[in-house]
Design a protein around this motif. Structure first.
Motif, short mmCIF file in Angstrom:
data_model
loop_
_atom_site.label_atom_id
_atom_site.label_comp_id
_atom_site.label_asym_id
_atom_site.label_seq_id
_atom_site.Cartn_x
_atom_site.Cartn_y
_atom_site.Cartn_z
N THR A 135 -16.46 -54.00 41.83
CA THR A 135 -16.62 -54.07 43.29
C THR A 135 -18.09 -53.90 43.68
OG1 THR A 135 -14.38 -53.21 43.61
CG2 THR A 135 -15.89 -53.08 45.49
N THR A 136 -18.78 -53.01 43.03
CA THR A 136 -20.21 -52.82 43.30
C THR A 136 -20.97 -54.11 43.08
OG1 THR A 136 -20.15 -50.48 42.70
CG2 THR A 136 -22.30 -51.56 42.62
N LEU A 137 -20.69 -54.78 41.98
CA LEU A 137 -21.35 -56.04 41.68
C LEU A 137 -20.98 -57.10 42.71
CD1 LEU A 137 -23.06 -57.80 39.80
CD2 LEU A 137 -21.02 -58.17 38.40
N GLY A 171 -7.50 -52.14 46.38
CA GLY A 171 -8.06 -52.45 47.69
C GLY A 171 -9.44 -51.88 47.98
N SER A 172 -10.22 -51.59 46.97
CA SER A 172 -11.56 -51.02 47.21
C SER A 172 -12.45 -51.98 47.99
CB SER A 172 -12.23 -50.68 45.87
OG SER A 172 -11.49 -49.70 45.18
N LEU A 173 -12.35 -53.25 47.70
CA LEU A 173 -13.17 -54.24 48.39
C LEU A 173 -12.79 -54.31 49.87
CD1 LEU A 173 -15.43 -56.27 47.79
CD2 LEU A 173 -13.67 -57.99 47.37
N GLY A 177 -20.15 -60.18 59.02
CA GLY A 177 -21.05 -61.26 58.64
C GLY A 177 -20.57 -62.11 57.50
N LEU A 178 -19.36 -61.84 57.03
CA LEU A 178 -18.78 -62.66 55.95
C LEU A 178 -17.27 -62.71 56.11
CD1 LEU A 178 -17.72 -60.09 54.17
CD2 LEU A 178 -19.90 -60.30 53.02
N GLU A 179 -16.65 -63.63 55.39
CA GLU A 179 -15.20 -63.78 55.42
C GLU A 179 -14.57 -62.83 54.41
OE1 GLU A 179 -13.48 -65.81 57.47
OE2 GLU A 179 -15.36 -66.51 58.39
N PHE A 180 -13.34 -62.44 54.69
CA PHE A 180 -12.62 -61.56 53.76
C PHE A 180 -11.15 -61.95 53.74
CE2 PHE A 180 -9.96 -57.86 52.91
CZ PHE A 180 -10.44 -57.51 51.65
N SER A 181 -10.57 -61.92 52.53
CA SER A 181 -9.15 -62.21 52.39
C SER A 181 -8.60 -61.45 51.20
CB SER A 181 -8.93 -63.71 52.20
OG SER A 181 -7.54 -64.02 52.17
N THR A 182 -7.30 -61.26 51.19
CA THR A 182 -6.63 -60.65 50.04
C THR A 182 -5.60 -61.63 49.50
OG1 THR A 182 -4.93 -59.62 51.42
CG2 THR A 182 -6.92 -58.33 50.98
N SER A 183 -5.20 -61.39 48.27
CA SER A 183 -4.24 -62.31 47.65
C SER A 183 -3.57 -61.64 46.47
CB SER A 183 -4.95 -63.59 47.20
OG SER A 183 -4.06 -64.42 46.46
N SER A 184 -2.34 -62.03 46.22
CA SER A 184 -1.72 -61.69 44.95
C SER A 184 -2.36 -62.57 43.90
CB SER A 184 -0.21 -61.96 45.01
OG SER A 184 0.01 -63.37 45.20
N ALA A 185 -2.15 -62.24 42.65
CA ALA A 185 -2.76 -63.01 41.57
C ALA A 185 -2.42 -64.49 41.66
CB ALA A 185 -2.32 -62.45 40.22
N THR A 205 -11.21 -58.73 40.95
CA THR A 205 -9.92 -58.75 40.26
C THR A 205 -9.50 -57.35 39.82
OG1 THR A 205 -11.00 -59.17 38.13
CG2 THR A 205 -10.32 -61.10 39.42
N PRO A 206 -8.21 -57.16 39.50
CA PRO A 206 -7.73 -55.85 39.04
C PRO A 206 -8.30 -55.51 37.66
CG PRO A 206 -5.91 -57.25 39.75
CD PRO A 206 -7.11 -58.12 39.63
N PRO A 207 -8.37 -54.21 37.33
CA PRO A 207 -8.87 -53.80 36.01
C PRO A 207 -7.79 -53.93 34.94
CG PRO A 207 -8.32 -51.87 37.31
CD PRO A 207 -8.11 -53.06 38.21
#
Length: 209
Positions: free
Chosen positions: A18-20, A44-46, A61-69, A90-92
């Motif tokens: 997530t940091t990267l 959900g950290s992002l 200032g940017l788009e965001f979305s979530t998704s299942s794999a 992605t998940p770990p």
């Protein structure tokens, strides 16, 4: 750059995915690119970073979305029509659920925290990426320069089936501080080493002369 998809993947939790992802996203914004973040990690950290960013700045200032794999392909198809770069967190874990995110990627980034345990965990990601015809780029993270462990990890990483990127992200408090504020290090008040690290990484990834 238009429509570029970057997937950040690593089996080991706490490697800095997530940091990267957020620091690349913010640095790209600073260069004038439009960016979307796609969070496929149930933790959900992002998403929390994004909401904190909205609270801090008023406008992300940017788009965001979530998704299942398995919804990745559909979401990526939509987002690519809106922005220059889509970054997928992605998940770990490494299993068939990761494949859609790898399949959609123009670039796969694998952060490796400065430990041999993280390095060992990387092999599963590289194997799955290879099956999808991808050659990941390896990014050393939380590096403590000049230490014996740093040298050992770097030497071992060079033997992996991936492209080891020269710029690294060092072990710096500012990465955690800005993440908790919904920011990236290039938005820090004062320019410093972390700012330069992220910019150098971006230069290599997008081959800016």
């Amino acid at each position: 750059m238009a429509g570029t998809v970057i997937t950040v993947a690593q089996q080991k939790g706490g490697a800095g995915k997530t940091t990267l992802a957020v620091n690349l996203a913010v640095a790209l914004l600073k260069r004038g690119a439009s960016v979307a973040l796609l969070d496929t990690d149930p933790q959900g950290s992002l998403g929390r970073w994004f909401m904190t960013r909205r609270e801090t700045l008023g406008e992300a200032g940017l788009e965001f979305s979530t998704s299942s794999a398995w919804g990745v392909s559909y979401e990526v198809e939509k987002l690519k029509k809106l922005v220059d770069v889509v970054i997928i967190d992605t998940p770990p874990k490494v299993d068939s659920d990761l494949r859609p995110a790898l399949r959609e990627a123009d670039m796969v980034l694998v952060p490796i925290s400065a430990s041999l345990v993280d390095l060992w965990a990387t092999e599963g990601v590289l194997d799955l990426a290879r099956r999808e015809g991808k050659l990941p780029k390896l990014v050393l993270n939380r590096v403590k320069r000049g230490t014996r462990l740093d040298a050992e990890v770097r030497t071992a990483a060079e033997q992996l089936e991936g492209e080891l990127i020269a710029p690294v992200l060092a072990h710096r408090v500012v990465y955690a501080e800005t993440l908790g504020q919904g920011l990236g290090v290039v938005e820090a008040v004062r320019r410093g080493p972390a700012h330069d690290e992220v910019e150098a990484l971006l230069d290599v990834l997008f081959a800016r002369s």
